[in-house]
Design an enzyme around this catalytic site. Structure first.
Site, PDB file in Angstrom:
ATOM      1  N   ASP A  99      -3.994  -6.036   0.090  1.00  0.00           N
ATOM      2  CA  ASP A  99      -3.492  -4.768   0.619  1.00  0.00           C
ATOM      3  C   ASP A  99      -4.333  -3.562   0.223  1.00  0.00           C
ATOM      4  OD1 ASP A  99      -2.985  -4.601  -2.069  1.00  0.00           O
ATOM      5  OD2 ASP A  99      -0.840  -4.973  -1.898  1.00  0.00           O
ATOM      6  N   GLU A 121      -2.755 -13.860   1.210  1.00  0.00           N
ATOM      7  CA  GLU A 121      -1.647 -13.166   0.525  1.00  0.00           C
ATOM      8  C   GLU A 121      -0.938 -12.209   1.494  1.00  0.00           C
ATOM      9  OE1 GLU A 121      -2.081 -10.146  -2.657  1.00  0.00           O
ATOM     10  OE2 GLU A 121      -1.125 -11.565  -4.000  1.00  0.00           O
ATOM     11  N   GLU A 135      -0.797   0.780  -0.392  1.00  0.00           N
ATOM     12  CA  GLU A 135      -0.875  -0.673  -0.198  1.00  0.00           C
ATOM     13  C   GLU A 135       0.190  -1.213   0.750  1.00  0.00           C
ATOM     14  OE1 GLU A 135      -1.200   0.880  -3.117  1.00  0.00           O
ATOM     15  OE2 GLU A 135      -3.083   0.181  -4.002  1.00  0.00           O
ATOM     16  N   HIS A 208      -2.681   1.662 -13.419  1.00  0.00           N
ATOM     17  CA  HIS A 208      -3.683   2.322 -12.583  1.00  0.00           C
ATOM     18  C   HIS A 208      -3.120   2.842 -11.268  1.00  0.00           C
ATOM     19  CE1 HIS A 208      -3.611  -1.611 -10.566  1.00  0.00           C
ATOM     20  NE2 HIS A 208      -4.073  -0.976  -9.511  1.00  0.00           N
ATOM     21  N   ARG A 210      -1.662   4.578  -7.971  1.00  0.00           N
ATOM     22  CA  ARG A 210      -1.637   5.972  -7.517  1.00  0.00           C
ATOM     23  C   ARG A 210      -0.273   6.620  -7.728  1.00  0.00           C
ATOM     24  NH1 ARG A 210      -6.116   4.670  -4.791  1.00  0.00           N
ATOM     25  NH2 ARG A 210      -7.438   6.413  -4.205  1.00  0.00           N
ATOM     26  N   HIS A 241      -8.592   1.360 -16.910  1.00  0.00           N
ATOM     27  CA  HIS A 241      -9.220   1.323 -15.587  1.00  0.00           C
ATOM     28  C   HIS A 241     -10.393   2.298 -15.580  1.00  0.00           C
ATOM     29  CE1 HIS A 241      -9.658   1.746 -11.237  1.00  0.00           C
ATOM     30  NE2 HIS A 241      -8.908   0.668 -11.101  1.00  0.00           N
TER      31      HIS A 241
HETATM   32  C1  UD1 Z   1      -7.850  -0.023  -5.898  1.00  0.00           C
HETATM   33  C2  UD1 Z   1      -6.832  -0.465  -4.809  1.00  0.00           C
HETATM   34  C3  UD1 Z   1      -5.581  -1.046  -5.460  1.00  0.00           C
HETATM   35  C4  UD1 Z   1      -5.926  -2.132  -6.466  1.00  0.00           C
HETATM   36  C5  UD1 Z   1      -6.916  -1.562  -7.474  1.00  0.00           C
HETATM   37  C6  UD1 Z   1      -7.329  -2.577  -8.516  1.00  0.00           C
HETATM   38  C7  UD1 Z   1      -6.819   0.872  -2.745  1.00  0.00           C
HETATM   39  C8  UD1 Z   1      -6.243   2.027  -2.051  1.00  0.00           C
HETATM   40  N1  UD1 Z   1      -6.419   0.687  -4.025  1.00  0.00           N
HETATM   41  O1  UD1 Z   1      -7.297   1.094  -6.582  1.00  0.00           O
HETATM   42  O2  UD1 Z   1      -4.761  -1.603  -4.445  1.00  0.00           O
HETATM   43  O3  UD1 Z   1      -4.750  -2.556  -7.136  1.00  0.00           O
HETATM   44  O4  UD1 Z   1      -8.088  -1.117  -6.780  1.00  0.00           O
HETATM   45  O5  UD1 Z   1      -8.071  -1.965  -9.538  1.00  0.00           O
HETATM   46  O6  UD1 Z   1      -7.602   0.137  -2.174  1.00  0.00           O
HETATM   47  N2  UD1 Z   1     -14.270   2.992 -10.562  1.00  0.00           N
HETATM   48  C9  UD1 Z   1     -15.475   2.768 -11.180  1.00  0.00           C
HETATM   49  N3  UD1 Z   1     -15.964   1.471 -11.275  1.00  0.00           N
HETATM   50  C10 UD1 Z   1     -15.286   0.424 -10.768  1.00  0.00           C
HETATM   51  C11 UD1 Z   1     -14.038   0.647 -10.148  1.00  0.00           C
HETATM   52  C12 UD1 Z   1     -13.553   1.925 -10.047  1.00  0.00           C
HETATM   53  O7  UD1 Z   1     -16.127   3.669 -11.648  1.00  0.00           O
HETATM   54  O8  UD1 Z   1     -15.770  -0.725 -10.875  1.00  0.00           O
HETATM   55  C13 UD1 Z   1     -13.705   4.379 -10.451  1.00  0.00           C
HETATM   56  C14 UD1 Z   1     -14.372   5.273  -9.461  1.00  0.00           C
HETATM   57  O9  UD1 Z   1     -14.428   6.544 -10.008  1.00  0.00           O
HETATM   58  C15 UD1 Z   1     -13.406   5.283  -8.296  1.00  0.00           C
HETATM   59  C16 UD1 Z   1     -12.084   5.170  -9.001  1.00  0.00           C
HETATM   60  O10 UD1 Z   1     -12.340   4.287 -10.088  1.00  0.00           O
HETATM   61  O11 UD1 Z   1     -13.525   6.455  -7.553  1.00  0.00           O
HETATM   62  C17 UD1 Z   1     -10.906   4.705  -8.189  1.00  0.00           C
HETATM   63  O12 UD1 Z   1     -11.193   3.524  -7.475  1.00  0.00           O
HETATM   64  P1  UD1 Z   1     -10.387   3.218  -6.104  1.00  0.00           P
HETATM   65  O13 UD1 Z   1     -10.915   1.956  -5.529  1.00  0.00           O
HETATM   66  O14 UD1 Z   1     -10.380   4.446  -5.255  1.00  0.00           O
HETATM   67  O15 UD1 Z   1      -8.865   3.040  -6.526  1.00  0.00           O
HETATM   68  P2  UD1 Z   1      -8.168   2.049  -7.540  1.00  0.00           P
HETATM   69  O16 UD1 Z   1      -7.193   2.843  -8.295  1.00  0.00           O
HETATM   70  O17 UD1 Z   1      -9.139   1.226  -8.308  1.00  0.00           O
END
Ligand code: UD1
Length: 372
Positions: A99, A121, A135, A208, A210, A241
């Protein structure tokens, strides 16, 4: 032999990588398929770790990640990148998982080119379009455009039937159990400097989502301080995270406490090792709600809703929200009442038997042969 069918598996975040790793391994062993793995790059380090652990390589990487990316950024950049890629590869089938915004954008990109879509899933629901956000909407939208729905549980099958989905629904179990059992069998270690697992009862936490950003996150952090003070034999392990919106407030509140271990994201093997050794989990993660019951650990779910009520029904997980007092009371009950703890610490596996990827492969092969 005729030409192999081309399957494109698209993923972007860590949970997708974990849950698709056994699928990719299984598909790549089939001589009837040519399997392309495409990363959107929604996550970077967190996905690379999982790919290494499962010894997987990607065929394409759109590398879309930006600091503080918005949902619009992720969607637009994925859609544009996948449009060109699907035109080039011309897959017979696209597979997405779960999702996330990557999954939704990849599904939409496939739909725009009328490429059949399989959804791994499928059928999870909270019935609240804003929780989890975005999601719940992502998975509902995928339900409407996929041809093959791989439902992890009977409840997910039922949800799909109620959604009036146009595609074929298959009960396969959840591929996370395939991944978990493979990794748990290697008895992975989790070494954290300064922590003696035998000396403390460890609360393992991740947050983590939103909908928990801001005030809820602070309430959760405050509850940890109260629990640590009330139970001197406990320690908190909190892999942070990478998102600064999540990690900065947690660090501000918890950094000073001597029994908190705010660490970088654990790789998946270490995470499984940590689940095996911890006393209980407090988390808003979906994957941990599936993994911890399988390893016999109680889970307090730091959310108002869950799309995985199977663990709650089985009695191993409890939905507790994000209020400081409630979290404190619920955690202290598990830390002081041995009966309550034992009732929740049942190893149950309502999500699968470890053979989901094989079932998904067989269903896809049947589908592709029928189409050709
Ligand atoms: C995303 C998914 C969520 C999932 C989660 C798992 C969406 C909307 N959300 O949320 O469903 O449960 O991933 O973690 O698709 N970042 C890094 N390095 C990484 C990963 C993230 O630096 O390897 C930072 C970046 O600044 C990025 C921020 O984390 O902008 C947020 O990442 P994002 O994918 O927007 O949202 P998640 O909260 O990780």
């Amino acid at each position: 032999m005729s030409q192999p069918f081309q399957v494109c598996i698209v993923l972007g975040t860590r949970p997708e990588a974990i849950k698709l790793a056994p699928v990719i391994q299984t598909f790549r062993q089939s001589p009837q398929l040519k399997t392309y793995v495409v990363l959107t790059g929604q996550h970077r380090e967190m996905v690379d770790q999982v790919m290494q652990l499962f010894e997987l390589t990607a065929d394409e990487d759109l590398a879309i990640m930006q600091p503080k990316q918005t949902l619009t950024d992720i969607t637009c950049r994925s859609l544009t990148g996948l449009q060109g890629l699907f035109q080039k590869i011309q897959p017979d089938l696209v597979l997405v998982q779960g999702d996330t915004t990557t999954a939704f954008a990849a599904g939409l990109a496939a739909f725009y080119q009328k490429i059949p879509l399989g959804h791994v899933e499928a059928g999870l629901r909270t019935d609240n379009i804003y929780d989890p956000f975005p999601e719940e909407a992502n998975r509902r939208l995928l339900t409407q455009i996929a041809q093959l729905h791989f439902a992890p549980t009977e409840m997910a099958v039922e949800n799909l039937r109620k959604s009036g989905t146009p595609g074929a629904i298959h009960l396969t179990g959840n591929t996370v159990i395939d991944a978990l059992l493979t990794v748990a069998a290697r008895s992975p270690q989790c070494t954290i400097p300064g922590l003696d697992w035998a000396q403390s009862r460890v609360i393992l936490s991740t947050v983590h989502r939103r909908e928990n950003w801001g005030e809820p996150l602070q309430n959760i952090a405050r509850s940890f301080l109260k629990i640590l003070d009330a139970a001197p034999d406990t320690a908190l392990v909190l892999p942070l995270h990478r998102n600064p919106t999540v990690r900065d407030p947690l660090k501000a509140i918890l950094n000073q406490h001597p029994r908190t271990f705010l660490i970088e994201p654990l790789d998946y093997a270490q995470l499984v090792g940590a689940i095996q050794r911890c006393h209980l989990l407090m988390t808003d993660s979906g994957g941990l709600q599936e993994e911890a019951p399988s390893l016999g650990k109680p889970v307090l779910i730091l959310r108002e809703t869950t799309e995985r009520p199977e663990a709650v029904t089985a009695g191993t997980a409890k939905l507790v929200g994000t209020q400081t007092e409630t979290l404190f009371t619920e955690a202290m009950t598990l830390l002081t009442d041995e009966n309550q703890y034992q009732q929740m610490a049942n190893a149950v596996n309502p999500f699968g038997d470890g053979r989901s990827s094989q079932r998904i492969l067989e269903i896809c092969l049947d589908y592709l042969q029928a189409q050709s």
